[in-house]
Design an enzyme around this catalytic site. Sequence first.
Site, mmCIF file in Angstrom:
data_model
loop_
_atom_site.group_PDB
_atom_site.id
_atom_site.type_symbol
_atom_site.label_atom_id
_atom_site.label_comp_id
_atom_site.label_asym_id
_atom_site.label_seq_id
_atom_site.Cartn_x
_atom_site.Cartn_y
_atom_site.Cartn_z
ATOM 1 N N ASP A 26 0.635 -1.047 -0.031
ATOM 2 C CA ASP A 26 -0.097 -0.007 0.084
ATOM 3 C C ASP A 26 1.018 1.286 0.112
ATOM 4 O O ASP A 26 2.113 1.123 0.430
ATOM 5 C CB ASP A 26 -0.890 -0.046 1.312
ATOM 6 C CG ASP A 26 -2.030 0.850 1.077
ATOM 7 O OD1 ASP A 26 -2.302 1.559 -0.079
ATOM 8 O OD2 ASP A 26 -2.819 1.251 2.257
ATOM 9 N N GLY A 27 0.336 2.177 -0.473
ATOM 10 C CA GLY A 27 1.059 3.537 -0.608
ATOM 11 C C GLY A 27 1.394 3.939 -1.690
ATOM 12 O O GLY A 27 2.494 5.146 -1.750
ATOM 13 N N ASN A 28 1.417 3.481 -2.988
ATOM 14 C CA ASN A 28 1.973 3.713 -4.110
ATOM 15 C C ASN A 28 1.392 4.868 -4.580
ATOM 16 O O ASN A 28 2.181 5.692 -5.045
ATOM 17 C CB ASN A 28 1.339 2.708 -5.442
ATOM 18 C CG ASN A 28 1.949 1.469 -5.109
ATOM 19 O OD1 ASN A 28 2.937 1.127 -4.112
ATOM 20 N ND2 ASN A 28 1.646 0.214 -5.948
ATOM 21 N N ARG A 39 -0.380 8.707 -10.309
ATOM 22 C CA ARG A 39 -0.343 7.466 -9.522
ATOM 23 C C ARG A 39 0.385 6.212 -10.154
ATOM 24 O O ARG A 39 1.168 5.729 -9.513
ATOM 25 C CB ARG A 39 -1.693 7.150 -9.276
ATOM 26 C CG ARG A 39 -2.546 8.299 -8.474
ATOM 27 C CD ARG A 39 -3.996 7.705 -8.366
ATOM 28 N NE ARG A 39 -4.092 6.359 -7.832
ATOM 29 C CZ ARG A 39 -3.885 6.085 -6.492
ATOM 30 N NH1 ARG A 39 -3.786 7.222 -5.742
ATOM 31 N NH2 ARG A 39 -4.079 4.890 -6.064
ATOM 32 N N HIS A 43 2.924 3.158 -8.618
ATOM 33 C CA HIS A 43 2.719 1.660 -9.147
ATOM 34 C C HIS A 43 3.940 1.163 -9.785
ATOM 35 O O HIS A 43 4.283 0.095 -9.515
ATOM 36 C CB HIS A 43 1.608 1.144 -10.010
ATOM 37 C CG HIS A 43 0.354 1.384 -9.277
ATOM 38 N ND1 HIS A 43 -0.211 1.370 -7.899
ATOM 39 C CD2 HIS A 43 -0.964 2.227 -9.609
ATOM 40 C CE1 HIS A 43 -1.248 1.765 -7.776
ATOM 41 N NE2 HIS A 43 -1.739 2.356 -8.711
ATOM 42 N N THR A 72 -10.964 -7.060 -5.319
ATOM 43 C CA THR A 72 -12.160 -6.956 -6.226
ATOM 44 C C THR A 72 -12.660 -5.584 -6.201
ATOM 45 O O THR A 72 -13.450 -5.116 -7.069
ATOM 46 C CB THR A 72 -13.314 -7.931 -5.632
ATOM 47 O OG1 THR A 72 -13.291 -7.811 -4.277
ATOM 48 C CG2 THR A 72 -12.799 -9.211 -5.880
ATOM 49 N N TRP A 75 -11.567 -2.351 -8.797
ATOM 50 C CA TRP A 75 -12.154 -1.867 -10.019
ATOM 51 C C TRP A 75 -13.028 -0.738 -9.996
ATOM 52 O O TRP A 75 -13.289 0.084 -11.071
ATOM 53 C CB TRP A 75 -13.222 -3.055 -10.379
ATOM 54 C CG TRP A 75 -12.872 -4.364 -10.738
ATOM 55 C CD1 TRP A 75 -13.025 -5.568 -9.886
ATOM 56 C CD2 TRP A 75 -12.116 -4.798 -11.965
ATOM 57 N NE1 TRP A 75 -12.292 -6.721 -10.568
ATOM 58 C CE2 TRP A 75 -11.764 -6.353 -11.785
ATOM 59 C CE3 TRP A 75 -11.587 -4.198 -12.810
ATOM 60 C CZ2 TRP A 75 -11.011 -6.864 -12.643
ATOM 61 C CZ3 TRP A 75 -10.819 -4.870 -14.000
ATOM 62 C CH2 TRP A 75 -10.784 -6.393 -13.829
ATOM 63 N N LEU A 137 10.526 -21.335 -3.894
ATOM 64 C CA LEU A 137 9.663 -20.426 -3.299
ATOM 65 C C LEU A 137 8.231 -20.464 -3.964
ATOM 66 O O LEU A 137 8.228 -20.445 -5.051
ATOM 67 C CB LEU A 137 10.095 -18.876 -3.212
ATOM 68 C CG LEU A 137 9.130 -18.045 -2.676
ATOM 69 C CD1 LEU A 137 9.956 -17.119 -1.874
ATOM 70 C CD2 LEU A 137 8.583 -17.122 -3.728
ATOM 71 N N ARG A 194 1.977 -5.096 6.314
ATOM 72 C CA ARG A 194 1.226 -3.963 5.636
ATOM 73 C C ARG A 194 1.880 -2.506 5.504
ATOM 74 O O ARG A 194 2.292 -2.243 6.478
ATOM 75 C CB ARG A 194 -0.135 -3.617 6.105
ATOM 76 C CG ARG A 194 -1.092 -2.450 5.306
ATOM 77 C CD ARG A 194 -2.350 -2.429 5.688
ATOM 78 N NE ARG A 194 -3.166 -1.894 4.544
ATOM 79 C CZ ARG A 194 -4.130 -1.608 4.248
ATOM 80 N NH1 ARG A 194 -4.841 -2.505 4.458
ATOM 81 N NH2 ARG A 194 -4.639 -0.876 3.148
ATOM 82 N N ARG A 200 -5.454 -1.633 8.364
ATOM 83 C CA ARG A 200 -6.576 -2.594 8.156
ATOM 84 C C ARG A 200 -6.270 -3.939 7.493
ATOM 85 O O ARG A 200 -4.971 -4.024 6.960
ATOM 86 C CB ARG A 200 -7.295 -1.656 6.992
ATOM 87 C CG ARG A 200 -7.971 -0.662 7.466
ATOM 88 C CD ARG A 200 -9.107 -0.170 6.244
ATOM 89 N NE ARG A 200 -8.112 0.488 5.307
ATOM 90 C CZ ARG A 200 -7.698 1.673 5.292
ATOM 91 N NH1 ARG A 200 -7.886 2.416 6.266
ATOM 92 N NH2 ARG A 200 -7.098 2.059 4.296
HETATM 93 C C1 FPP Z 1 -1.786 0.039 -3.187
HETATM 94 O O1 FPP Z 1 -1.353 1.425 -3.416
HETATM 95 C C2 FPP Z 1 -1.121 -0.709 -4.491
HETATM 96 C C3 FPP Z 1 -1.966 -1.243 -5.353
HETATM 97 C C4 FPP Z 1 -3.541 -1.213 -5.462
HETATM 98 C C5 FPP Z 1 -1.284 -2.027 -6.720
HETATM 99 C C6 FPP Z 1 -0.330 -2.777 -6.299
HETATM 100 C C7 FPP Z 1 0.329 -3.234 -7.294
HETATM 101 C C8 FPP Z 1 1.710 -3.309 -7.961
HETATM 102 C C9 FPP Z 1 2.863 -2.706 -7.311
HETATM 103 C C10 FPP Z 1 1.947 -4.043 -9.112
HETATM 104 C C11 FPP Z 1 1.769 -5.549 -9.123
HETATM 105 C C12 FPP Z 1 2.657 -6.371 -9.758
HETATM 106 C C13 FPP Z 1 3.021 -7.515 -9.520
HETATM 107 C C14 FPP Z 1 4.305 -8.109 -10.285
HETATM 108 C C15 FPP Z 1 2.669 -8.110 -8.063
HETATM 109 P P1 FPP Z 1 -2.428 2.497 -3.660
HETATM 110 O O2 FPP Z 1 -2.703 2.782 -5.066
HETATM 111 O O3 FPP Z 1 -3.861 2.198 -2.943
HETATM 112 O O4 FPP Z 1 -1.805 3.793 -2.816
HETATM 113 P P2 FPP Z 1 -2.351 4.807 -2.070
HETATM 114 O O5 FPP Z 1 -3.154 4.375 -0.869
HETATM 115 O O6 FPP Z 1 -1.188 5.800 -1.516
HETATM 116 O O7 FPP Z 1 -3.140 5.648 -3.000
#
Ligand code: FPP
Length: 252
Positions: A26-28, A39, A43, A72, A75, A137, A194, A200
């Site tokens: 989380d946190g991307n 955003r 990712h 889910t 989306w 793994l 997390r 959460r």
């Molecule tokens: C949550 O951050 C992150 C996600 C919903 C997507 C995570 C997916 C990847 C890193 C790519 C997946 C790839 C592989 C190979 C497993 P957020 O967007 O909810 O961040 P925010 O809460 O700061 O907005």
Amino acid sequence: MSSAPEDRIRLIDTDAVPAHIAVIMDGNGRWARQRNLPRIAGHRAGIQSVREILEASVELGVGALTLYAFSTENWKRPPSEVRALMELLREYLDREIDNLDRNDIRFETLGDSSALGPVIRSELEHAVERTADNGGLRFNVALNYSGRDELLRAVNAILTQAKDDPRLLEGVTEEHISRHLYTAGLADPDLLIRTSGEWRVSNFLLWQIAYSEIWVTDTLWPDFRRPHLYDAIIAYQKRERRYGGLTPALAR
Ligand code: FPP
């Protein structure tokens, strides 16, 4: 902690590494916003963390790593972000599949992949098939995953089975349920991480994390690298896992 981040690996007891680590990445989005980037840049940076955490898990002898990549509920995000996430996953598989296979990693997905687009679905199937016999793994990516939905599917599958085997109506066991989950055959996670400071579980592995140790860090996923994983494992190794029972000291 006084030691340099990379040196903290020495504080890990290599005989007591968690067999299964699950991660809510989380946190991307926040990582990107802090840098005035779109955003998707967050990712994309998160993929580098995936690579590093997977590599470190192999090095440490972790048995299974399960990453929550798309729920889910995701989306509901703008279609452009959903498309970009699927594209990133596709790119990742294209680039990494040889490497995963070479490192004896078995790739699998958890969740309802029938709702994903045909291209990504076929790439995922290919990766799963290609690595199916690998004994190293187990790398699980949760995609279009919901813990409640997983439990509902298990219950409904058992009800269907009960039509042929009415003994099931006398009582369903934990084993029956576990056998019908996406994680059938996998040990439950010992450690749930997390990132980004949110306390959460977000509908992730609801059945499987019953006794998992939870580690929440303020670090945003794109910044979560080897030393952060080491810290989580070091903290895990200091915990006393009681599974609802008593430790010898408390039982006296
Ligand atoms: C949550 O951050 C992150 C996600 C919903 C997507 C995570 C997916 C990847 C890193 C790519 C997946 C790839 C592989 C190979 C497993 P957020 O967007 O909810 O961040 P925010 O809460 O700061 O907005």
